[in-house]
Write a protein that holds these residues in place. Structure first.
Motif, mmCIF file in Angstrom:
data_model
loop_
_atom_site.group_PDB
_atom_site.id
_atom_site.type_symbol
_atom_site.label_atom_id
_atom_site.label_comp_id
_atom_site.label_asym_id
_atom_site.label_seq_id
_atom_site.Cartn_x
_atom_site.Cartn_y
_atom_site.Cartn_z
ATOM 1 N N UNK A 109 0.830 -1.203 0.000
ATOM 2 C CA UNK A 109 0.000 0.000 0.000
ATOM 3 C C UNK A 109 0.869 1.259 0.000
ATOM 4 N N UNK A 110 0.615 2.128 -0.958
ATOM 5 C CA UNK A 110 1.283 3.431 -1.033
ATOM 6 C C UNK A 110 0.190 4.487 -1.176
ATOM 7 N N UNK A 111 0.200 5.487 -0.319
ATOM 8 C CA UNK A 111 -0.826 6.535 -0.363
ATOM 9 C C UNK A 111 -2.243 5.944 -0.345
ATOM 10 N N UNK A 112 -2.447 4.918 0.433
ATOM 11 C CA UNK A 112 -3.768 4.317 0.556
ATOM 12 C C UNK A 112 -4.161 3.423 -0.603
ATOM 13 N N UNK A 113 -3.311 3.375 -1.633
ATOM 14 C CA UNK A 113 -3.632 2.593 -2.825
ATOM 15 C C UNK A 113 -2.839 1.284 -2.795
ATOM 16 N N UNK A 114 -3.550 0.198 -2.916
ATOM 17 C CA UNK A 114 -2.886 -1.098 -2.817
ATOM 18 C C UNK A 114 -2.539 -1.688 -4.168
ATOM 19 N N UNK A 115 -1.416 -2.385 -4.211
ATOM 20 C CA UNK A 115 -1.048 -3.174 -5.385
ATOM 21 C C UNK A 115 -0.882 -4.612 -4.913
ATOM 22 N N UNK A 116 -1.523 -5.532 -5.598
ATOM 23 C CA UNK A 116 -1.365 -6.939 -5.250
ATOM 24 C C UNK A 116 -0.018 -7.398 -5.800
ATOM 25 N N UNK A 117 0.893 -7.797 -4.923
ATOM 26 C CA UNK A 117 2.194 -8.240 -5.439
ATOM 27 C C UNK A 117 2.340 -9.753 -5.371
ATOM 28 N N UNK A 118 1.437 -10.416 -4.652
ATOM 29 C CA UNK A 118 1.406 -11.888 -4.692
ATOM 30 C C UNK A 118 -0.030 -12.316 -4.468
ATOM 31 N N UNK A 119 -0.492 -13.224 -5.278
ATOM 32 C CA UNK A 119 -1.886 -13.626 -5.141
ATOM 33 C C UNK A 119 -2.066 -15.100 -5.472
ATOM 34 N N UNK A 120 -2.550 -15.849 -4.469
ATOM 35 C CA UNK A 120 -2.903 -17.247 -4.697
ATOM 36 C C UNK A 120 -4.333 -17.325 -5.196
ATOM 37 N N UNK A 121 -4.745 -18.515 -5.558
ATOM 38 C CA UNK A 121 -6.075 -18.665 -6.158
ATOM 39 C C UNK A 121 -7.194 -18.380 -5.170
ATOM 40 N N UNK A 122 -6.938 -18.652 -3.899
ATOM 41 C CA UNK A 122 -8.035 -18.577 -2.935
ATOM 42 C C UNK A 122 -8.272 -17.158 -2.422
ATOM 43 N N UNK A 123 -7.496 -16.208 -2.931
ATOM 44 C CA UNK A 123 -7.507 -14.901 -2.297
ATOM 45 C C UNK A 123 -8.156 -13.800 -3.103
ATOM 46 N N UNK A 124 -9.455 -13.835 -3.167
ATOM 47 C CA UNK A 124 -10.158 -12.718 -3.768
ATOM 48 C C UNK A 124 -11.207 -12.262 -2.785
ATOM 49 N N UNK A 125 -11.327 -10.980 -2.670
ATOM 50 C CA UNK A 125 -12.195 -10.440 -1.637
ATOM 51 C C UNK A 125 -13.550 -10.027 -2.198
ATOM 52 N N UNK A 126 -13.928 -10.575 -3.308
ATOM 53 C CA UNK A 126 -15.242 -10.286 -3.876
ATOM 54 C C UNK A 126 -15.456 -8.809 -4.077
ATOM 55 N N UNK A 127 -16.565 -8.307 -3.577
ATOM 56 C CA UNK A 127 -16.872 -6.907 -3.832
ATOM 57 C C UNK A 127 -16.026 -5.957 -2.990
ATOM 58 N N UNK A 128 -15.245 -6.532 -2.066
ATOM 59 C CA UNK A 128 -14.353 -5.666 -1.288
ATOM 60 C C UNK A 128 -13.086 -5.289 -2.048
ATOM 61 N N UNK A 129 -12.888 -5.894 -3.209
ATOM 62 C CA UNK A 129 -11.672 -5.594 -3.963
ATOM 63 C C UNK A 129 -11.700 -4.158 -4.456
#
Lengths: 170, 198
Positions: free
Chosen positions: A150-170
């Protein structure tokens, strides 16, 4: 995945109970999740929004007991936890700590400052601290399903497994 | 090919840089090698793709020695030949470097060694940059691939004495210039490589 494997083995009833309770809140999202970045970048708010855990429920690295982390839903200021409990460990001990945390609390949310990108300090203790945070976070990131920066409140996904999606929270 | 790898302390940048160097120096697909043939020396395949680890750290003090030991252990079995050369890279033997994949670790130690001499004198930034560039150009002229490890030391928000600030400015400039000429650059964050270019 790893969580299910553990459950199938019936290894830890406590872990199973803990996960069942959290599953409700997190709407199915269960995995070790790290949110990293510089100080004051909005990491906690960002993490809290993603996983539906109120910011108040996060343990604080400044005040948490050494063992609290193995039961907590999340921890913020993990770098301070390292400073208080882990900075004198060698590399193998740090990795053993990461493994233990992953075994016992496989869906913890870890929020930590990145502290290793400054001038190498003159004080040996400060150098040890930075090194320990770097090593243990590398050990944890290797096990985490997802790592966001997270930089300035903005997140970048730098590693993501298959099980990790936050649905509408993304 | 020129690659740069940067990252903070304990970020796993060295491990990643080694991995890149290993990949670059990988021998051509060995389909033709008959089974049972003797194993090749890992540091030198028939095409002469040597792997050289160019260490710039001065081995002074217990901590530096521990760090060097740790890095040695990491490289064990990966077929690197280690050359220790804290500064003046143009003095290296051209033949030794020819066709090799060179891993230079790291740019801030090299810059610091070129700038701050053992007798206490300080080389001005322009001259320091010239020496570092000459060294890097020399490596590029002999080696087939060059991987340079850099350091993220710019984000602690402190203001240091002028000597340190001058060093940081110089290092920042060198980082930018070298990355701008690189075919690919990465930042490693807690063991996770993030592509910056290429």
């Amino acid at each position: 995945m790893h969580v299910r494997k553990q459950l199938a083995a019936g290894k830890q009833l406590a872990v199973r109970k803990q996960l069942a309770a959290r599953q409700q809140i997190r709407k199915g999202f269960l995995c070790m999740y790290m949110v990293i970045g510089g100080a004051y970048q909005g990491k906690l708010g960002y993490a809290s929004d993603r996983v539906n855990i109120p910011a108040d429920n996060f343990l604080h690295g400044e005040s948490a007991g050494a063992d609290d982390i193995f039961r907590a839903e999340g921890i913020v200021g993990f770098h301070l936890y390292v400073r208080r409990f882990l900075m004198d460990m060698d590399e193998e001990e740090l990795d053993a700590f990461a493994e233990k945390l992953y075994e016992e609390n496989p869906d913890i949310v870890i929020v930590t400052d990145e502290i290793g990108s400054g001038v190498v300090p003159l004080e040996p203790e400060e150098r040890r601290y930075r090194e320990a945070v770097g090593r243990v976070c590398t050990d944890l990131a290797a096990r985490a399903d997802r790592v966001d920066r997270v930089v300035c409140g903005i997140g970048t996904v730098i590693k993501s497994g298959q099980s990790c999606h936050f649905g509408q929270n993304e | 090919m020129l690659m740069t790898v940067t990252g903070g302390s304990g970020s796993g940048k060295s491990e990643f840089a080694e991995k890149i160097a290993m990949d670059l120096a990988r021998p051509e697909p060995a389909g033709k090698t008959a089974a049972g043939q003797a194993e090749r020396e890992p540091s030198e395949d028939p095409a002469g793709k040597k792997r050289i680890y160019l260490a710039t750290m001065m081995p002074f003090g217990q901590e530096a020695r521990a760090r060097i030991l740790r890095h040695r252990k990491l490289r064990e079995g990966k077929g690197f030949v280690t050359i220790e050369k804290p500064s003046c890279l143009t003095e290296l033997d051209h033949e030794e470097l020819r066709g090799a994949t060179v891993l230079l670790e790291d740019l801030s130690n090299l810059t610091s060694n070129e700038m701050f001499l053992p007798d206490g004198s300080v080389i001005p930034p322009d001259e320091t940059c010239r020496r570092v560039f000459d060294g890097v150009r020399y490596l590029l002229s002999c080696a087939e691939h060059l991987v340079i490890v850099q350091n993220e030391v710019f984000s602690d928000g402190k203001i240091y004495d002028e000597g340190t600030e001058q060093f940081l400015r110089t290092l920042g400039y060198l980082n930018r210039e070298i990355a701008s000429g690189a075919d690919a650059s990465y930042e490693v964050v807690y063991g996770i490589p993030i592509s910056l270019k290429g």
